[in-house]
Design an enzyme around this catalytic site. Structure first.
Site, PDB file in Angstrom:
ATOM      1  CE1 TYR A 178       5.349 -23.152  -9.134  1.00 16.38           C
ATOM      2  CE2 TYR A 178       6.333 -20.964  -9.215  1.00 16.38           C
ATOM      3  CZ  TYR A 178       5.867 -21.993  -9.708  1.00 16.38           C
ATOM      4  OH  TYR A 178       5.516 -21.750 -11.229  1.00 16.38           O
ATOM      5  CG  ASP A 195       5.580 -10.273  -4.156  1.00 17.24           C
ATOM      6  OD1 ASP A 195       5.706 -10.625  -5.085  1.00 17.24           O
ATOM      7  OD2 ASP A 195       4.534  -9.572  -3.858  1.00 17.24           O
TER       8      ASP A 195
END
Ligand code: UGA
Length: 357
Positions: free
Chosen positions: A160, A311
């Protein structure tokens, strides 16, 4: 002004439509597959809504862009649960397809306001220094200086961010080579009413953290902290964020060909502290102290999101540019943000709130 909003039916789009109709005389053409967050505005004579996929009809897309003064682009996948599981769809939605919109804006000489993401900064520099070498400077993400650091391709979480980053570069390229006028907005975790959906109530899948924690509270399930919940985010109230959009629209000269971080640096919190804060607010909304002990448990990112998740450790915006060029300052502190937001969800999904004031 004639504003074309592609992806007007989502969280940000619905708030933008509301504010533009309320505070200006501008006309909006909106396109989205979904209308349930904007249904209240579809009768407004200044809002023309088309329920369709943005890319369904290339001729219509081109005509819509040609007939607008400014195009605001919001129509992309933005849920981390999909970045690992559907990386191709994520890349197509965030790069391949939007290139059409960028090209059409360049061709028709229209100002493009693209909603990018703070995620383009990727891993922070913190990952590369020993804790005793931390300085405040390392935390800050600056639009025109900070490196954009992605992990390896097997860590599909970055599909993304990488696609978004490439779109930012493509837009810049269209500006550089063909004179496209653009503004790029990098949102930092906007929270507020109508964000995402509550799984099994009005949507399916895994939404972002706010809706995951809310669902857990509503259904009496443990709130899950991914990998212990040490990750930090800066949370921005949607009304403050929309103020920034409005200032951009009002100040084309200051906004064109700029990238803006839109976030509230004062509202930084770890996910474990957010879970605690949310169970406290939920307990006061329900007037039930037992929620102060609502279970919170740690889960591995692999169990929660599947393999390939990595993350962003921390995100902290430098907003000097937005302050100086737009005169923008976020006003809503973290507690107020969470109270307003949770109150909406509580009233909407649980029960009307008793308000002693
Ligand atoms: C996402 C998008 O990828 C960004 O583009 C977007 O800008 C951002 O949301 C946003 O809302 O503005 P992220 O902040 O990682 O990025 O999204 P969340 O799903 O809300 O996750 C925030 C943190 O909470 C992550 O560390 C995640 O692992 C954690 N989390 C999530 C939990 O601990 N428990 C959960 O139940 C869900």
């Amino acid at each position: 002004m004639r504003i074309l909003i592609l992806g007007c039916g989502g969280f940000i789009g619905s708030h933008l439509v509301e504010r533009v109709l309320k505070d200006t005389k501008h006309h909006i053409k909106g396109v989205d597959l979904s209308d349930y967050k904007i249904k209240v505005h579809t009768e407004d004579p200044r809002f023309l809504f088309h329920k369709r996929d943005v890319y369904e009809d290339a001729t219509m897309l081109s005509m819509d862009i040609a007939h607008s003064d400014v195009v605001i682009f919001l129509a992309t996948i933005c849920h981390p649960s999909l970045y690992n599981t559907q990386p191709l769809k994520t890349i197509r939605s965030n790069f391949t397809q939007p290139c059409q919109v960028v090209d059409l804006c360049a061709e028709h000489k229209k100002w493009l306001i693209n909603v990018s993401t703070c995620e383009v900064y990727g891993r922070t520099l913190l990952s590369y220094v020993e804790p005793d070498a931390y300085t405040d400077e390392l935390y800050l993400q600056r639009e025109d200086e900070t490196p954009l650091i992605m992990g390896p391709i097997q860590n599909q979480r970055w599909s993304y961010a990488c696609a978004k980053q490439l779109l930012d570069r493509y837009i810049y390229g269209q500006g550089y080579e063909n004179g496209l006028e653009y503004t790029i907005i990098r949102p930092y975790n906007f929270f507020g009413p109508r964000m995402d959906y509550i799984p099994e109530k009005d949507g399916e899948g895994t939404p972002r953290v706010l809706a995951c924690f809310l669902k857990a509270l509503m259904d009496g399930e443990p709130m899950k902290l991914v990998d212990g919940g040490e990750q930090r985010r800066t949370i921005t109230y949607i009304d403050d964020a929309i103020d920034a959009f409005m200032r951009i629209l009002e100040r084309p000269k200051q906004s064109k060909n700029q990238v803006f971080n839109i976030g509230n640096p004062d509202n930084q919190i770890s996910m474990s502290d957010l879970a605690e804060m949310m169970r406290g607010i939920y307990s006061s909304l329900l007037m039930d102290e037992s929620y102060l002990q609502h279970p919170i448990e740690s889960v591995s990112s692999e169990d929660f999101y599947g393999p390939g998740y990595e993350d962003c450790d921390q995100r902290e915006p430098d907003i000097t540019k937005a302050q100086e060029l737009l005169g923008w300052n976020p006003k809503t502190d973290l507690h107020e943000t969470m109270r307003h937001t949770m109150r909406y969800f509580f009233e909407h999904y649980v029960q009307p709130v008793f308000d002693p004031s």
